[in-house]
Structures are given as C-alpha cells and as structure tokens.
Design a protein around this motif. Sequence first.
Motif, PDB file in Angstrom:
ATOM      1  N   ARG A 106      53.132  26.362  -1.243  1.00 17.70           N
ATOM      2  CA  ARG A 106      52.156  25.267  -1.272  1.00 17.70           C
ATOM      3  C   ARG A 106      51.533  25.145  -2.660  1.00 17.70           C
ATOM      4  NH1 ARG A 106      50.563  20.382  -0.291  1.00 17.70           N
ATOM      5  NH2 ARG A 106      48.364  20.129   0.170  1.00 17.70           N
ATOM      6  N   VAL A 107      51.208  26.296  -3.268  1.00 21.61           N
ATOM      7  CA  VAL A 107      50.660  26.304  -4.626  1.00 21.61           C
ATOM      8  C   VAL A 107      51.662  25.694  -5.604  1.00 21.61           C
ATOM      9  CG1 VAL A 107      50.004  27.794  -6.566  1.00 21.61           C
ATOM     10  CG2 VAL A 107      49.068  28.232  -4.290  1.00 21.61           C
ATOM     11  N   LEU A 108      52.921  26.069  -5.452  1.00 28.04           N
ATOM     12  CA  LEU A 108      53.975  25.525  -6.316  1.00 28.04           C
ATOM     13  C   LEU A 108      54.026  24.007  -6.209  1.00 28.04           C
ATOM     14  CD1 LEU A 108      56.530  25.736  -8.098  1.00 28.04           C
ATOM     15  CD2 LEU A 108      57.837  26.158  -5.989  1.00 28.04           C
ATOM     16  N   SER A 109      53.961  23.500  -4.972  1.00 25.98           N
ATOM     17  CA  SER A 109      54.012  22.059  -4.763  1.00 25.98           C
ATOM     18  C   SER A 109      52.843  21.349  -5.440  1.00 25.98           C
ATOM     19  CB  SER A 109      54.004  21.760  -3.259  1.00 25.98           C
ATOM     20  OG  SER A 109      53.960  20.375  -3.013  1.00 25.98           O
ATOM     21  N   LEU A 110      51.651  21.939  -5.350  1.00 25.56           N
ATOM     22  CA  LEU A 110      50.464  21.321  -5.945  1.00 25.56           C
ATOM     23  C   LEU A 110      50.493  21.399  -7.471  1.00 25.56           C
ATOM     24  CD1 LEU A 110      47.739  22.513  -3.405  1.00 25.56           C
ATOM     25  CD2 LEU A 110      48.775  20.247  -3.615  1.00 25.56           C
ATOM     26  N   ILE A 111      51.076  22.456  -8.010  1.00 22.90           N
ATOM     27  CA  ILE A 111      51.270  22.534  -9.460  1.00 22.90           C
ATOM     28  C   ILE A 111      52.182  21.394  -9.902  1.00 22.90           C
ATOM     29  CG2 ILE A 111      52.422  23.856 -11.289  1.00 22.90           C
ATOM     30  CD1 ILE A 111      51.296  26.389 -10.072  1.00 22.90           C
ATOM     31  N   SER A 171      42.367  25.140  -5.458  1.00 23.93           N
ATOM     32  CA  SER A 171      41.455  25.923  -4.617  1.00 23.93           C
ATOM     33  C   SER A 171      40.697  25.017  -3.657  1.00 23.93           C
ATOM     34  CB  SER A 171      40.486  26.730  -5.486  1.00 23.93           C
ATOM     35  OG  SER A 171      39.523  25.903  -6.113  1.00 23.93           O
ATOM     36  N   ASN A 172      40.300  23.846  -4.116  1.00 23.22           N
ATOM     37  CA  ASN A 172      39.600  22.889  -3.251  1.00 23.22           C
ATOM     38  C   ASN A 172      40.536  22.331  -2.180  1.00 23.22           C
ATOM     39  OD1 ASN A 172      37.163  23.137  -4.640  1.00 23.22           O
ATOM     40  ND2 ASN A 172      37.669  21.486  -6.070  1.00 23.22           N
ATOM     41  N   ALA A 173      41.772  22.039  -2.578  1.00 25.49           N
ATOM     42  CA  ALA A 173      42.734  21.460  -1.640  1.00 25.49           C
ATOM     43  C   ALA A 173      43.152  22.443  -0.557  1.00 25.49           C
ATOM     44  CB  ALA A 173      43.978  20.976  -2.397  1.00 25.49           C
ATOM     45  N   MET A 174      43.232  23.737  -0.907  1.00 25.81           N
ATOM     46  CA  MET A 174      43.720  24.739   0.030  1.00 25.81           C
ATOM     47  C   MET A 174      42.610  25.548   0.683  1.00 25.81           C
ATOM     48  SD  MET A 174      47.125  26.174  -1.947  1.00 25.81           S
ATOM     49  CE  MET A 174      47.568  27.221  -0.557  1.00 25.81           C
ATOM     50  N   PHE A 175      41.353  25.227   0.311  1.00 26.41           N
ATOM     51  CA  PHE A 175      40.223  25.964   0.872  1.00 26.41           C
ATOM     52  C   PHE A 175      40.325  27.457   0.530  1.00 26.41           C
ATOM     53  CE2 PHE A 175      37.972  22.715   2.731  1.00 26.41           C
ATOM     54  CZ  PHE A 175      36.992  23.154   3.611  1.00 26.41           C
ATOM     55  N   LEU A 176      40.670  27.761  -0.703  1.00 28.44           N
ATOM     56  CA  LEU A 176      40.758  29.126  -1.201  1.00 28.44           C
ATOM     57  C   LEU A 176      39.850  29.275  -2.410  1.00 28.44           C
ATOM     58  CD1 LEU A 176      44.648  29.565  -1.170  1.00 28.44           C
ATOM     59  CD2 LEU A 176      43.042  30.458   0.530  1.00 28.44           C
ATOM     60  N   SER A 231      51.808  35.542  -8.885  1.00 32.42           N
ATOM     61  CA  SER A 231      52.855  36.093  -8.029  1.00 32.42           C
ATOM     62  C   SER A 231      54.033  35.138  -7.926  1.00 32.42           C
ATOM     63  CB  SER A 231      52.280  36.357  -6.628  1.00 32.42           C
ATOM     64  OG  SER A 231      53.290  36.802  -5.743  1.00 32.42           O
ATOM     65  N   MET A 232      53.736  33.839  -7.784  1.00 28.58           N
ATOM     66  CA  MET A 232      54.792  32.834  -7.662  1.00 28.58           C
ATOM     67  C   MET A 232      55.647  32.776  -8.929  1.00 28.58           C
ATOM     68  SD  MET A 232      55.336  29.461  -8.872  1.00 28.58           S
ATOM     69  CE  MET A 232      53.679  28.790  -9.102  1.00 28.58           C
ATOM     70  N   LEU A 233      54.998  32.767 -10.084  1.00 26.89           N
ATOM     71  CA  LEU A 233      55.734  32.713 -11.354  1.00 26.89           C
ATOM     72  C   LEU A 233      56.617  33.944 -11.527  1.00 26.89           C
ATOM     73  CD1 LEU A 233      52.983  31.368 -13.791  1.00 26.89           C
ATOM     74  CD2 LEU A 233      54.865  30.084 -12.772  1.00 26.89           C
ATOM     75  N   ALA A 234      56.084  35.106 -11.176  1.00 27.54           N
ATOM     76  CA  ALA A 234      56.842  36.352 -11.328  1.00 27.54           C
ATOM     77  C   ALA A 234      58.077  36.350 -10.425  1.00 27.54           C
ATOM     78  CB  ALA A 234      55.948  37.549 -11.002  1.00 27.54           C
ATOM     79  N   LYS A 235      57.914  35.916  -9.185  1.00 29.26           N
ATOM     80  CA  LYS A 235      59.035  35.900  -8.243  1.00 29.26           C
ATOM     81  C   LYS A 235      60.133  34.933  -8.682  1.00 29.26           C
ATOM     82  CE  LYS A 235      56.471  37.176  -4.053  1.00 29.26           C
ATOM     83  NZ  LYS A 235      56.015  36.728  -2.711  1.00 29.26           N
ATOM     84  N   MET A 236      59.736  33.837  -9.330  1.00 29.35           N
ATOM     85  CA  MET A 236      60.706  32.824  -9.726  1.00 29.35           C
ATOM     86  C   MET A 236      61.261  33.049 -11.129  1.00 29.35           C
ATOM     87  SD  MET A 236      58.985  29.381  -8.103  1.00 29.35           S
ATOM     88  CE  MET A 236      60.517  28.453  -8.211  1.00 29.35           C
TER      89      MET A 236
END
Length: 229
Positions: free
Chosen positions: A172-177, A187-192, A203-208
Amino acid sequence: MDEASTSLSGEAQNSGSPIRVFILDDHELVRRGLRELLAEEGFEVVGDTGSAQEATERILALRPDVAILDGRLPDGTGVEVCRNVRSSASAVQCLILTSYDDDQARSGAVLAGAAGYVLKEIHSADLLDKIRRAAAHETLFDPEVRARIIENLADPNLRDPRSAPLTDQERRVLSLIGEGLTNREISNAMFLTEKTVKNYVSSMLAKMGFHRRTQAAVFVARGGDKPRR
C-alpha cells in the motif's frame, strides 16, 4: 492468544461475567463519560489511557474482551493499536471509535482485524449494543463492504517478483509513493504515524533492492505493482 484462551473468554461471557473493556481516547472527559456509561450498564472497565503507545502494552497485559480505540491520537492511531494487539492477542476485539467518517481509515480498520468502525455521534444504546456484539465476536462491518476491501488485496504471486516479498502494508505504501505522496501524506491516508511509514518505506526499498524512493515511484509508473492476470 491460543484457542484455549479464546475458549475461556467465551465461557466467561456465557457464565454471566461482565464484559471487560479497555478505553483509549486522548480526551479525559470522553474516557470518563465512557467509564460511567459502561459501569452503569454492568460492564467492567479494566483500564484506560490517552496514549496510543501505552495502550498496546496495557491491553496485551490486561486482555479485555473489547478495546474501544480512538481513531486519531497525538502519538498514533487506533487502527495501528488494533493491528498490534490483534497480531498478538486475536481474542481481544477492537472497536474503532472516531469522529472521522473516512474510507481509508475504515479500510485500515478492516485489514487490522477490528470488529467495527463507529462514529462518536452514535447513540449510547447503539454503542452498548455494538460493544456486546463485538464481545460475542460478531463482525460489525457490512459484509459486502468488508469483502470488497479484502478483495482489493491482489495475490502477491501474480505481481512482479520484486514486489512479491512485500507485506500488504508495504504494498500500500508503494502504491501511494507511486501517486507522489510524501510520508506525512501517506501517514494521514493510512492512519499510521509518520515514523511507522518511514519504517515501511525503508523495509519496502530494501526488499525490492531499491536505494531511493524515486526508483519505487518509477516501478509503480511502469505498472510493476499491478497484478498480472
């Protein structure tokens, strides 16, 4: 929580024991009002706090039947607390009680395992009914809405191999980026919290195998995050 603990919780409900409730809200008057309302109706309020960071630890220690969680707090969100609690104690039912009628937050609540998403304008009798139903492990979301939200999570095995290791939240973070959102906007969009989003991005960048978020944005622009049918 294991199956035995879940069973014991159910037995407690059937034996007439009071429903045990924990309250998370950053407004003291709201917490006090809920305490009084619940006490008058025979519920047992086992604890309350105005801090999201404190809530997870206390809820896991107290193991209430239902945790009533404010949607937005200065140090986090109720959805995030719900996700943390449910990952360790699935028998604890969470109700998100918020002033914001937000589709993103409602989706986040479903994916976090919340029993329901309730607006603070609800009448007292209706809130009490929802707490009782949550304690009985009922899902308060409209079945069609819940199914639609879950269906939007595409099968990771049908995606570009680089995105396969990502969790649902990281995807989801990837999609919003890819939509050009900043960490604060995400953070506002995902309530985090913004800190949590930063951790997801790293974490996402490292995995990819990416070094910069611009690489992730290009990946999305080229359709790499779309399922292949």
